[in-house]
Design a protein around this motif. Sequence first.
Motif, PDB file in Angstrom:
ATOM      1  N   ARG A  34       0.853  -1.191   0.000  1.00  0.00           N
ATOM      2  CA  ARG A  34       0.000   0.000   0.000  1.00  0.00           C
ATOM      3  C   ARG A  34       0.887   1.238   0.000  1.00  0.00           C
ATOM      4  NH1 ARG A  34      -4.384  -2.615  -1.096  1.00  0.00           N
ATOM      5  NH2 ARG A  34      -5.400  -3.752   0.558  1.00  0.00           N
ATOM      6  N   GLY A  35       0.823   2.002  -1.036  1.00  0.00           N
ATOM      7  CA  GLY A  35       1.652   3.194  -1.156  1.00  0.00           C
ATOM      8  C   GLY A  35       1.319   4.246  -0.124  1.00  0.00           C
ATOM      9  N   LEU A  36       0.040   4.383   0.203  1.00  0.00           N
ATOM     10  CA  LEU A  36      -0.365   5.400   1.170  1.00  0.00           C
ATOM     11  C   LEU A  36       0.196   5.094   2.553  1.00  0.00           C
ATOM     12  CD1 LEU A  36      -1.994   7.936   1.802  1.00  0.00           C
ATOM     13  CD2 LEU A  36      -3.950   6.460   2.268  1.00  0.00           C
ATOM     14  N   MET A  37       0.229   3.812   2.939  1.00  0.00           N
ATOM     15  CA  MET A  37       0.759   3.457   4.253  1.00  0.00           C
ATOM     16  C   MET A  37       2.263   3.729   4.325  1.00  0.00           C
ATOM     17  SD  MET A  37      -1.383   0.012   5.116  1.00  0.00           S
ATOM     18  CE  MET A  37      -0.962  -0.100   6.832  1.00  0.00           C
ATOM     19  N   GLN A  38       2.981   3.490   3.236  1.00  0.00           N
ATOM     20  CA  GLN A  38       4.406   3.791   3.218  1.00  0.00           C
ATOM     21  C   GLN A  38       4.639   5.292   3.309  1.00  0.00           C
ATOM     22  OE1 GLN A  38       5.592   1.901  -0.389  1.00  0.00           O
ATOM     23  NE2 GLN A  38       5.711  -0.126   0.539  1.00  0.00           N
ATOM     24  N   TYR A  39       3.804   6.047   2.637  1.00  0.00           N
ATOM     25  CA  TYR A  39       3.905   7.502   2.683  1.00  0.00           C
ATOM     26  C   TYR A  39       3.642   8.017   4.099  1.00  0.00           C
ATOM     27  CZ  TYR A  39       3.196  12.350   1.307  1.00  0.00           C
ATOM     28  OH  TYR A  39       3.296  13.707   1.200  1.00  0.00           O
ATOM     29  N   VAL A  40       2.618   7.482   4.750  1.00  0.00           N
ATOM     30  CA  VAL A  40       2.302   7.887   6.127  1.00  0.00           C
ATOM     31  C   VAL A  40       3.434   7.487   7.072  1.00  0.00           C
ATOM     32  CG1 VAL A  40       0.718   7.464   8.061  1.00  0.00           C
ATOM     33  CG2 VAL A  40      -0.191   7.920   5.786  1.00  0.00           C
ATOM     34  N   ALA A  41       4.022   6.305   6.862  1.00  0.00           N
ATOM     35  CA  ALA A  41       5.149   5.880   7.689  1.00  0.00           C
ATOM     36  C   ALA A  41       6.321   6.846   7.529  1.00  0.00           C
ATOM     37  CB  ALA A  41       5.576   4.466   7.321  1.00  0.00           C
ATOM     38  N   GLY A  42       6.570   7.287   6.307  1.00  0.00           N
ATOM     39  CA  GLY A  42       7.634   8.270   6.084  1.00  0.00           C
ATOM     40  C   GLY A  42       7.365   9.580   6.791  1.00  0.00           C
ATOM     41  N   LEU A  43       6.122  10.025   6.746  1.00  0.00           N
ATOM     42  CA  LEU A  43       5.777  11.262   7.448  1.00  0.00           C
ATOM     43  C   LEU A  43       5.917  11.093   8.958  1.00  0.00           C
ATOM     44  CD1 LEU A  43       2.688  12.499   5.403  1.00  0.00           C
ATOM     45  CD2 LEU A  43       5.040  13.333   5.314  1.00  0.00           C
ATOM     46  N   LEU A  44       5.580   9.907   9.472  1.00  0.00           N
ATOM     47  CA  LEU A  44       5.762   9.654  10.908  1.00  0.00           C
ATOM     48  C   LEU A  44       7.241   9.646  11.274  1.00  0.00           C
ATOM     49  CD1 LEU A  44       3.032   6.934  11.503  1.00  0.00           C
ATOM     50  CD2 LEU A  44       3.099   9.219  12.501  1.00  0.00           C
ATOM     51  N   PHE A  45       8.098   9.075  10.420  1.00  0.00           N
ATOM     52  CA  PHE A  45       9.536   9.108  10.679  1.00  0.00           C
ATOM     53  C   PHE A  45      10.055  10.546  10.684  1.00  0.00           C
ATOM     54  CE2 PHE A  45      10.130   4.607   8.915  1.00  0.00           C
ATOM     55  CZ  PHE A  45      10.059   4.059  10.177  1.00  0.00           C
ATOM     56  N   LEU A  46       9.583  11.359   9.748  1.00  0.00           N
ATOM     57  CA  LEU A  46      10.019  12.759   9.718  1.00  0.00           C
ATOM     58  C   LEU A  46       9.542  13.506  10.959  1.00  0.00           C
ATOM     59  CD1 LEU A  46       9.474  13.579   5.943  1.00  0.00           C
ATOM     60  CD2 LEU A  46      11.647  13.236   7.124  1.00  0.00           C
ATOM     61  N   MET A  47       8.315  13.227  11.395  1.00  0.00           N
ATOM     62  CA  MET A  47       7.809  13.876  12.606  1.00  0.00           C
ATOM     63  C   MET A  47       8.569  13.394  13.834  1.00  0.00           C
ATOM     64  SD  MET A  47       3.869  14.378  13.792  1.00  0.00           S
ATOM     65  CE  MET A  47       3.529  12.691  14.172  1.00  0.00           C
ATOM     66  N   GLY A  48       8.884  12.095  13.892  1.00  0.00           N
ATOM     67  CA  GLY A  48       9.689  11.576  14.989  1.00  0.00           C
ATOM     68  C   GLY A  48      11.085  12.177  14.994  1.00  0.00           C
ATOM     69  N   GLY A  49      11.653  12.383  13.805  1.00  0.00           N
ATOM     70  CA  GLY A  49      12.955  13.040  13.709  1.00  0.00           C
ATOM     71  C   GLY A  49      12.910  14.471  14.210  1.00  0.00           C
ATOM     72  N   THR A  50      11.803  15.149  13.967  1.00  0.00           N
ATOM     73  CA  THR A  50      11.655  16.513  14.465  1.00  0.00           C
ATOM     74  C   THR A  50      11.638  16.532  15.992  1.00  0.00           C
ATOM     75  OG1 THR A  50      10.404  17.099  12.494  1.00  0.00           O
ATOM     76  CG2 THR A  50      10.195  18.566  14.388  1.00  0.00           C
ATOM     77  N   CYS A 106      10.841   6.705   2.632  1.00  0.00           N
ATOM     78  CA  CYS A 106       9.484   6.157   2.740  1.00  0.00           C
ATOM     79  C   CYS A 106       8.458   7.065   2.073  1.00  0.00           C
ATOM     80  CB  CYS A 106       9.109   5.934   4.197  1.00  0.00           C
ATOM     81  SG  CYS A 106       9.820   4.462   4.920  1.00  0.00           S
ATOM     82  N   THR A 107       8.640   8.372   2.175  1.00  0.00           N
ATOM     83  CA  THR A 107       7.694   9.259   1.500  1.00  0.00           C
ATOM     84  C   THR A 107       7.917   9.266  -0.005  1.00  0.00           C
ATOM     85  OG1 THR A 107       9.149  11.136   1.934  1.00  0.00           O
ATOM     86  CG2 THR A 107       7.325  10.799   3.450  1.00  0.00           C
ATOM     87  N   LEU A 108       9.133   8.967  -0.425  1.00  0.00           N
ATOM     88  CA  LEU A 108       9.446   8.949  -1.852  1.00  0.00           C
ATOM     89  C   LEU A 108       9.063   7.629  -2.512  1.00  0.00           C
ATOM     90  CD1 LEU A 108      10.886  10.659  -4.048  1.00  0.00           C
ATOM     91  CD2 LEU A 108      12.973   9.438  -3.443  1.00  0.00           C
ATOM     92  N   ALA A 109       9.037   6.536  -1.760  1.00  0.00           N
ATOM     93  CA  ALA A 109       8.831   5.195  -2.314  1.00  0.00           C
ATOM     94  C   ALA A 109       7.541   5.036  -3.128  1.00  0.00           C
ATOM     95  CB  ALA A 109       8.888   4.151  -1.202  1.00  0.00           C
ATOM     96  N   PRO A 110       6.398   5.510  -2.661  1.00  0.00           N
ATOM     97  CA  PRO A 110       5.184   5.290  -3.462  1.00  0.00           C
ATOM     98  C   PRO A 110       5.206   5.983  -4.817  1.00  0.00           C
ATOM     99  CG  PRO A 110       4.596   5.856  -1.212  1.00  0.00           C
ATOM    100  CD  PRO A 110       6.074   6.069  -1.349  1.00  0.00           C
ATOM    101  N   SER A 111       5.953   7.064  -4.935  1.00  0.00           N
ATOM    102  CA  SER A 111       5.958   7.782  -6.212  1.00  0.00           C
ATOM    103  C   SER A 111       6.925   7.181  -7.226  1.00  0.00           C
ATOM    104  CB  SER A 111       6.290   9.255  -5.985  1.00  0.00           C
ATOM    105  OG  SER A 111       7.595   9.374  -5.451  1.00  0.00           O
ATOM    106  N   VAL A 112       7.890   6.373  -6.792  1.00  0.00           N
ATOM    107  CA  VAL A 112       8.847   5.785  -7.740  1.00  0.00           C
ATOM    108  C   VAL A 112       8.557   4.321  -8.034  1.00  0.00           C
ATOM    109  CG1 VAL A 112      10.701   7.377  -7.143  1.00  0.00           C
ATOM    110  CG2 VAL A 112      10.521   5.223  -5.923  1.00  0.00           C
ATOM    111  N   GLN A 113       7.554   3.729  -7.401  1.00  0.00           N
ATOM    112  CA  GLN A 113       7.211   2.344  -7.690  1.00  0.00           C
ATOM    113  C   GLN A 113       6.543   2.264  -9.051  1.00  0.00           C
ATOM    114  OE1 GLN A 113       4.770   1.091  -4.448  1.00  0.00           O
ATOM    115  NE2 GLN A 113       6.510   0.628  -3.121  1.00  0.00           N
TER     116      GLN A 113
END
Length: 131
Positions: A34-50, A106-113
């Motif tokens: 699921r591309g949307l779940m990977q995108y959300v996971a990437g956004l969560l990683f970025l928020m956790g990094g913040t 992770c946020t980039l993955a759904p757009s390059v698949q």
Amino acid sequence: QASILWMTAGFMGMAVAIILFGWIIGVLGCCWDRGLMQYVAGLLFLMGGTFCIISLCTCVAGINFELSRYPRYLYGLPDDISHGYGWSMFCAWGGLGLTLISGFFCTLAPSVQPVPRTNCPKSRPENGTVC
């Protein structure tokens, strides 16, 4: 004094919780493709990094504040020795960098698949076929 410690611990706790939730969402997104779940996971990683950045900055600020507030002899440090952060801060900043890189990928993955192609030609509205 203690408020900086509590603030650091609070932001680090939020960062750990968000990154763990991102891991769960990311693994589920990879298993189900699921591309949307990977995108959300990437956004969560970025928020956790913040939150990690905020936590590290408050930790360093608290240490510097405490060491500059009182005379050096209260901490038992001789005049020719300065304080340092060592490997712990190197590992913390390195982990932060890896978290941000994983969030970016992770946020980039759904757009390059690649999009799966079907063997069915495009249907025209006039012939009425639907694939």
